[in-house]
Design a protein around this motif. Sequence first.
Motif, short mmCIF file in Angstrom:
data_model
loop_
_atom_site.label_atom_id
_atom_site.label_comp_id
_atom_site.label_asym_id
_atom_site.label_seq_id
_atom_site.Cartn_x
_atom_site.Cartn_y
_atom_site.Cartn_z
N GLY A 160 0.82 -1.21 0.00
CA GLY A 160 0.00 0.00 0.00
C GLY A 160 0.85 1.26 0.00
N VAL A 161 0.47 2.23 -0.81
CA VAL A 161 1.12 3.53 -0.79
C VAL A 161 0.04 4.59 -0.89
CG1 VAL A 161 1.44 3.77 -3.30
CG2 VAL A 161 3.04 4.89 -1.74
N MET A 162 0.23 5.71 -0.19
CA MET A 162 -0.72 6.82 -0.28
C MET A 162 0.05 8.12 -0.06
SD MET A 162 -2.85 6.11 3.24
CE MET A 162 -2.05 6.07 4.87
N VAL A 163 -0.49 9.19 -0.65
CA VAL A 163 0.15 10.50 -0.56
C VAL A 163 -0.91 11.50 -0.09
CG1 VAL A 163 1.37 12.31 -1.81
CG2 VAL A 163 1.75 9.91 -2.42
N HIS A 164 -0.59 12.24 0.97
CA HIS A 164 -1.54 13.22 1.48
C HIS A 164 -1.70 14.34 0.46
CE1 HIS A 164 -3.46 16.19 4.04
NE2 HIS A 164 -3.61 15.27 4.98
N PRO A 165 -2.93 14.64 0.03
CA PRO A 165 -3.14 15.60 -1.05
C PRO A 165 -2.78 17.04 -0.69
CG PRO A 165 -5.23 15.00 -0.08
CD PRO A 165 -4.20 14.10 0.53
N ARG A 166 -2.74 17.36 0.61
CA ARG A 166 -2.43 18.73 1.02
C ARG A 166 -0.96 18.92 1.35
NH1 ARG A 166 -7.03 21.90 2.80
NH2 ARG A 166 -8.96 20.80 2.33
N THR A 167 -0.40 17.97 2.10
CA THR A 167 1.00 18.12 2.52
C THR A 167 1.98 17.50 1.53
OG1 THR A 167 1.03 16.03 3.76
CG2 THR A 167 0.21 17.99 4.91
N GLY A 168 1.49 16.57 0.68
CA GLY A 168 2.37 15.89 -0.25
C GLY A 168 3.20 14.80 0.39
N ARG A 169 2.93 14.49 1.66
CA ARG A 169 3.73 13.49 2.36
C ARG A 169 3.33 12.09 1.92
NH1 ARG A 169 6.02 14.67 8.25
NH2 ARG A 169 7.80 13.26 8.14
N LEU A 170 4.32 11.23 1.76
CA LEU A 170 4.12 9.88 1.27
C LEU A 170 4.11 8.90 2.43
CD1 LEU A 170 5.61 8.30 -1.88
CD2 LEU A 170 6.00 7.12 0.29
N TYR A 171 3.21 7.89 2.33
CA TYR A 171 3.10 6.86 3.36
C TYR A 171 3.09 5.48 2.70
CZ TYR A 171 1.57 10.77 6.24
OH TYR A 171 1.50 11.97 6.90
N VAL A 172 3.70 4.52 3.36
CA VAL A 172 3.71 3.13 2.91
C VAL A 172 3.01 2.29 3.97
CG1 VAL A 172 5.15 1.11 2.41
CG2 VAL A 172 5.80 3.36 1.52
#
Length: 334
Positions: A160-172
């Motif tokens: 799973g990967v996701m990117v916060h649309p406001r901060t641009g921070r990436l999460y796995v």
Amino acid sequence: MGEVVIRMLAVVAALCLLPAAPAWAAPDDERPQRLFTFKDAGITESSGLAVSPTRDDVYYTHNDSADTPTFYAVDGGGRTLGTFQVRGAEARDWEAMAATRDPESGRGVLWFADIGDNLDGAWPDISVYKVMEPRTLGDATLPATRYRFRYADGARNAEGVMVHPRTGRLYVVSKEFAGSVYAAPKRLRADRVNVLRKVANAPLMATDAAYAPDGSSYVIRTYFSATLYRPSGEQITRVTMPELEQAESITYTRDGSALLTGSEGARSPVYRVPLPAAARPSPTPTPTPTPVEEESTPVAASRSAGLTANDVLIWLAAAVAAIGVITFLARRTR
């Protein structure tokens, strides 16, 4: 053989560890509906799914491992609009993707996560590729920026990967019996390995994740259901998913009112699943902290993580069942 064992163990453990609280089910007039079926014969293992952040009725996907660094743009009927090669990228085990909008240029940005690691340590590091959304839809080769990562607490498998649309921070999001959400640094570096640090807990055997378009929630998919969370890591609800051959992908619709989920397999379907009203974006969403902003106060993450005596008993039951599965398979494959 190894992959079969892993999936069967996932089934056994997931059945044993599903939360007692019922999942939210939509009313009859808001049941999941098949949005489209992939028509392209080249899309055989759709593992990542994203909605175009700039174009209406355009969706992106890519295959799982054993493929080239390729992704596809399809329309609302599942017909391929363009096949794209990613220049300079590897495809060891692409498992997920995300789509955001660049705040300065307004262009779409696509993120492809080469994060699968079935041996939990086969690779010294993992990679995520950043590709600008193509200006025109048609077959093309596109450049990418490669970001390498390692986990602060040791290598692991992730889908799973996701990117916060406001901060641009990436999460796995890791795929384990006790999964975790890992945050990347605020500013990614392409010239060195970036460190991923745990910031929240995740359901067991997570197969994908995505942030809502307004950043007000995120979702984590497993083989059986999907769970919605506040950015703080607090669980909102579980959402019943349609039955799929091998549920591998999830994302939000452009307006955040529903989820889209897909499966591996030739001519696999993509379903639209409405969200409960409490999980839909408000007209003027209130800014909320992201999981990484809770690092200094891990209470939010620990609320859903603590093991009770009942949890321990369930784990033991799952272990006994798993041993039985392994023994059965070993005998069958002598």
